[in-house]
Design an enzyme around this catalytic site. Structure first.
Site, mmCIF file in Angstrom:
data_model
loop_
_atom_site.group_PDB
_atom_site.id
_atom_site.type_symbol
_atom_site.label_atom_id
_atom_site.label_comp_id
_atom_site.label_asym_id
_atom_site.label_seq_id
_atom_site.Cartn_x
_atom_site.Cartn_y
_atom_site.Cartn_z
ATOM 1 N N SER A 138 0.446 -1.203 -0.266
ATOM 2 C CA SER A 138 -0.067 -0.430 0.241
ATOM 3 C C SER A 138 0.728 1.083 -0.349
ATOM 4 O O SER A 138 2.466 1.162 0.136
ATOM 5 C CB SER A 138 -0.603 -0.030 1.040
ATOM 6 O OG SER A 138 -1.129 0.912 1.757
ATOM 7 N N TYR A 151 -1.627 -1.414 10.283
ATOM 8 C CA TYR A 151 -1.680 -1.785 8.878
ATOM 9 C C TYR A 151 -0.836 -1.073 8.369
ATOM 10 O O TYR A 151 0.185 -1.947 7.160
ATOM 11 C CB TYR A 151 -3.107 -1.071 9.195
ATOM 12 C CG TYR A 151 -3.215 -0.834 6.898
ATOM 13 C CD1 TYR A 151 -3.782 -2.265 6.478
ATOM 14 C CD2 TYR A 151 -3.229 0.315 6.139
ATOM 15 C CE1 TYR A 151 -3.736 -2.197 5.002
ATOM 16 C CE2 TYR A 151 -2.892 -0.153 5.050
ATOM 17 C CZ TYR A 151 -3.325 -1.303 4.251
ATOM 18 O OH TYR A 151 -3.813 -1.386 3.133
#
Length: 261
Positions: A138, A151
């Site tokens: 990401s 995350y």
């Protein structure tokens, strides 16, 4: 016929990558929790592209899941040429307020599953004329993101793991690529527990899974080390190398933290 194994294949980017690989002539091993969605996708891709497609429905964050999936994959084919580590999700909230067991489950899926699968399946990948690993990280991998703290950390791990492994395998038949998409029109925000206002903000700059997948598979097959789809995402990620970390963290907190109750 070469095969590709895709985790988290039932929806979003994983589903789109599976579709794109089928278009390129790869047969598929599709793994995720939802058997109905996997079967529907497998049937669709068999009919459209004339490839073989097998499904494996299970909770991939469960203890021992990586081993069971790896053995299943090896039982289906001896021609595994692509491994796509896509399964993962985020949790939105302050670290101390989110349940620890939920955060551990996320880390298991985001980090340990791809690590274990890659280690178990590398011997089979090494036996192919040419093989590829795609790890889906990401843009959050490039900086700390308050309220998405673990995350972002898990995706930073995946980016570093990809680059280190790529170098180790530089003189072999296996190429490693890390995909770092930004906001994408998937159910990520719902799964992470983000509120509607934050989701609406993210949707303004979102890419479609199909566009991300097209670029990802092209980067994979040409042996690129990293791919950040979208010009804005590329610029934002690269700016973090020049802007003080305290400032990027303050900006990220201004986007995410203010929406927390």
């Amino acid at each position: 016929m070469p095969y590709a194994l895709i985790t988290g294949a039932s929806r979003g980017i994983g589903r789109a990558i599976a579709t794109e690989l089928a278009r390129c002539g790869y047969s598929l091993l599709l793994a995720a929790r939802s058997e109905d969605q996997l079967e529907q996708l497998a049937t669709e891709l068999r009919q459209r592209h004339g490839i073989a497609a097998h499904v494996y429905a299970a909770d991939l964050a469960a203890p021992g899941a990586a081993g069971k999936l790896a053995y299943w994959a090896m039982a289906q084919t001896s021609e595994l040429a692509v491994l796509v580590n896509n399964a993962g999700y985020g949790l939105w909230g302050r670290f101390e307020e989110l349940p620890l067991d939920q955060q551990q489950n996320m880390l298991q899926l985001n980090m340990l599953l791809p690590t274990e699968l890659t280690h178990m399946l590398l011997p089979q990948l090494r036996r192919q004329p040419k093989a590829y690993i795609l790890n889906v990280a990401s843009t959050a991998a490039y900086q700390a993101v308050p309220t998405l703290t673990l995350y972002a950390a898990s995706k930073a791990f995946l980016l570093s793991f990809s680059r280190g492994l790529r170098y180790e395998l530089r003189d072999t038949n296996v190429s490693v690529t890390c995909l770092s998409p930004g906001s994408t029109t998937t159910d990520f925000a719902d799964r992470a527990g983000m509120n509607a206002q934050l989701q609406e903000t993210a949707n303004k700059v979102s890419m479609t899974p199909q566009k991300v997948a097209q670029q990802a598979v092209a980067a994979l097959l040409t042996g690129e080390a990293e791919l950040i789809p979208g010009t804005l995402n590329k610029v934002s990620a690269h700016l973090t190398s020049f802007v003080p970390k305290a400032l990027t963290e303050k900006i990220a907190a201004g986007i995410y933290e203010k929406h927390l109750k």
